[in-house]
Design a protein around this motif. Structure first.
Motif, PDB file in Angstrom:
ATOM      1  N   ILE A 401     -22.893 -23.015   2.459  1.00  0.00           N
ATOM      2  CA  ILE A 401     -23.038 -22.242   1.226  1.00  0.00           C
ATOM      3  C   ILE A 401     -22.391 -20.874   1.377  1.00  0.00           C
ATOM      4  CG2 ILE A 401     -24.709 -21.220  -0.375  1.00  0.00           C
ATOM      5  CD1 ILE A 401     -26.644 -23.450   0.404  1.00  0.00           C
ATOM      6  N   THR A 402     -22.751 -20.169   2.444  1.00  0.00           N
ATOM      7  CA  THR A 402     -22.240 -18.806   2.617  1.00  0.00           C
ATOM      8  C   THR A 402     -20.731 -18.789   2.813  1.00  0.00           C
ATOM      9  OG1 THR A 402     -22.732 -18.961   4.995  1.00  0.00           O
ATOM     10  CG2 THR A 402     -24.424 -18.024   3.574  1.00  0.00           C
ATOM     11  N   ASP A 403     -20.213 -19.718   3.605  1.00  0.00           N
ATOM     12  CA  ASP A 403     -18.764 -19.747   3.831  1.00  0.00           C
ATOM     13  C   ASP A 403     -18.006 -20.119   2.568  1.00  0.00           C
ATOM     14  OD1 ASP A 403     -19.337 -19.118   6.416  1.00  0.00           O
ATOM     15  OD2 ASP A 403     -19.025 -21.134   7.223  1.00  0.00           O
ATOM     16  N   THR A 404     -18.580 -21.032   1.791  1.00  0.00           N
ATOM     17  CA  THR A 404     -17.926 -21.424   0.541  1.00  0.00           C
ATOM     18  C   THR A 404     -17.866 -20.253  -0.429  1.00  0.00           C
ATOM     19  OG1 THR A 404     -18.659 -23.714   0.809  1.00  0.00           O
ATOM     20  CG2 THR A 404     -17.980 -23.027  -1.390  1.00  0.00           C
ATOM     21  N   VAL A 405     -18.994 -19.550  -0.575  1.00  0.00           N
ATOM     22  CA  VAL A 405     -19.016 -18.394  -1.479  1.00  0.00           C
ATOM     23  C   VAL A 405     -18.086 -17.299  -0.968  1.00  0.00           C
ATOM     24  CG1 VAL A 405     -20.482 -16.579  -2.432  1.00  0.00           C
ATOM     25  CG2 VAL A 405     -21.343 -18.920  -2.293  1.00  0.00           C
ATOM     26  N   ALA A 406     -18.072 -17.102   0.365  1.00  0.00           N
ATOM     27  CA  ALA A 406     -17.208 -16.069   0.931  1.00  0.00           C
ATOM     28  C   ALA A 406     -15.733 -16.382   0.687  1.00  0.00           C
ATOM     29  CB  ALA A 406     -17.469 -15.921   2.427  1.00  0.00           C
ATOM     30  N   GLY A 407     -15.391 -17.652   0.594  1.00  0.00           N
ATOM     31  CA  GLY A 407     -14.006 -18.034   0.362  1.00  0.00           C
ATOM     32  C   GLY A 407     -13.570 -17.966  -1.084  1.00  0.00           C
ATOM     33  N   TRP A 408     -14.495 -17.751  -1.998  1.00  0.00           N
ATOM     34  CA  TRP A 408     -14.139 -17.663  -3.414  1.00  0.00           C
ATOM     35  C   TRP A 408     -13.495 -16.305  -3.732  1.00  0.00           C
ATOM     36  CZ3 TRP A 408     -19.351 -19.709  -5.824  1.00  0.00           C
ATOM     37  CH2 TRP A 408     -19.395 -21.092  -5.657  1.00  0.00           C
TER      38      TRP A 408
END
Length: 452
Positions: A401-408
């Motif tokens: 979750i955190t990595d996905t949001v950070a990549g947005w």
């Protein structure tokens, strides 16, 4: 204000509008109402409609305020004060809620006001908080256990498996999986693994003591006597059938200077004595030769367990046998036969293998349906497995979750979130306008009642 709202509503990417995204009517309901399951473009259109409605309401109360103040100055009466107070408070509420809603996604009117544009600037922190929230509230051991326990998987699984059609389905799926696995596996790889496993296991364990103990038990129980009987009977029958061959072999080994009739006499005598010995041994359970065999086997069993030289010889013999190519070929051929047998059984719907698997599944289903103790065991196993997974891989799951949001991209993230929740946020502006107007009206009425 209307121009600002229109500009904010037109932030949808041109590429999406050009591609016709969101033109399908699936995201709108009767009368143009928004359906949450629509595309992002449909959601954006719904947000724009709500923004227009909220802004229109703000403009409406502003017009009412201006008209009320004008009417009051023109001497229209005391009621204009009430209307002006309500409209003024409605404008204040509408502006305050507009600021609060807008501050989530951007800086209101582009001003660098602190604690605004929260989503774009705090995107990574929000992703981390979301990951922590999921980990603490959904991936904790207690939550998983409580949820699985309330579901009662063991009982439900039992009821499902107890249905013959479901047992047939599971049997078919298992058969397909088994055939697929055996098809994918290369015979050479399996043969190498099996051969290496057998050789390694045989090398790791000394077989002489175990063989000696087994032989000792067989001799003590008299199990070897059947083998002795078989050998003696076969030896007697062979001697009867091959009398000439035996006498020829004996006479052929005599010195060349002896007369032939003497050689024949000796051969005949040796043959008769050998036949008599074997016959007596066959017919006499207490024959001395049988006792000698018993003693020999007993001594050999003892040597296998305690004599270092005998044990060493057996180990060397074991290594030589396992190292021979014929033995490895035997292992390879055995695997091929087993594989063919299993595949044939898996393909045949009436094979014993599939019938037994089906019967076992039905029996398991009935037991799971009826026996609470077995249900508890299955539930406990599943809970333990699930808890192990979530506790062991919790950080990996939340990091997704955190990595996905950070990549947005921050701007695109803000737009996507606004498309999903912006419509409800616009209701806050509408409610702020209405509630503010009512509150302003009440405050003005109270002040007039007690101050006038």
């Amino acid at each position: 204000m209307e121009r600002m709202e229109r500009t904010e509503a037109d932030t949808a990417p041109k590429a999406e509008r050009a591609s016709g995204a969101g033109t399908a009517p699936t995201g709108t309901g009767p009368g143009g109402g928004f359906v949450p399951g629509g595309t992002d473009e449909e959601r954006r259109r719904a947000v724009r409609r709500m923004k227009t409605l909220a802004t229109g309401l703000l403009l409406a109360v502003a017009v009412v305020y201006a008209l009320a103040k004008w009417a009051g100055s023109a001497g229209a009466g005391g009621w204009t004060g009430y209307v002006a107070a309500a409209a003024e408070a409605g404008m204040v509420g509408a502006l305050a809620d507009w600021f609060a809603v807008t501050a989530l996604f951007k800086r209101p009117m582009g001003l660098p006001i602190p604690h605004t544009a929260i989503i774009p600037t705090k995107k990574d922190q929000l992703g981390q908080s979301l990951g922590d929230f999921v980990g603490e509230n959904f991936l904790s051991a207690e939550v998983v256990r409580r949820r699985l326990r309330s579901v009662g998987i063991g009982r439900r699984l039992g009821g499902w498996l107890a249905e013959p059609k479901n047992a047939d389905r599971v049997t078919d799926e298992l058969s397909t999986a088994l055939r697929g696995a055996l098809t994918v596996l290369r015979d050479s790889d399996v043969q190498a693994v099996v051969g290496e496993a057998i050789t390694r296991r045989a090398d790791a364990h000394e077989i002489a003591p175990g063989a000696g103990a087994m032989l000792e038990k067989i001799v003590a129980e008299g199990g070897h006597r059947r083998m002795v009987d078989l050998i003696v009977f076969r030896a007697h029958d062979w001697l009867v059938e091959h009398a000439d061959s035996v006498m020829t072999a004996v006479s052929g080994g005599a010195p060349g200077w002896t007369p032939r009739f003497v050689d024949r006499k000796v051969g005949d005598r040796v043959y008769k004595e050998l036949l008599r010995f074997v016959t007596e041994m066959r017919d006499m359970p207490e024959h001395p030769a049988r006792g000698a065999i018993d003693r020999f086997l007993g001594d050999f069993a003892d040597d296998l367990q305690s004599d270092p030289q005998t044990r060493a010889k057996v180990e060397r013999l074991k290594s030589e046998v396992l190292g021979r190519g014929e033995v490895q070929d035997l292992i390879a051929s055995a695997w091929g036969s087993v594989r063919a047998m299993i595949v044939a059984a898996a393909e045949d719907e009436r094979s014993e293998l599939r019938l037994r698997v089906r019967a076992a599944l039905l029996s398991l289903g009935r037991r799971l349906s009826d026996e609470e103790r077995l249900q508890s065991k299955v539930d406990g196993w599943l809970e333990g497995a699930a808890v192990y997974v979530v506790t062991t891989y919790q950080s990996e799951i939340t990091s997704l979750i955190t990595d996905t949001v950070a990549g947005w991209d921050a701007e695109q993230t803000s737009k996507k979130i606004e498309a999903h929740i912006g419509r409800d946020l616009q209701f806050i502006r509408i409610n702020g306008t209405v509630v503010g107007a009512l509150a302003g009206l009440c405050i003005y009425a109270v002040s007039q009642a007690f101050g006038g």
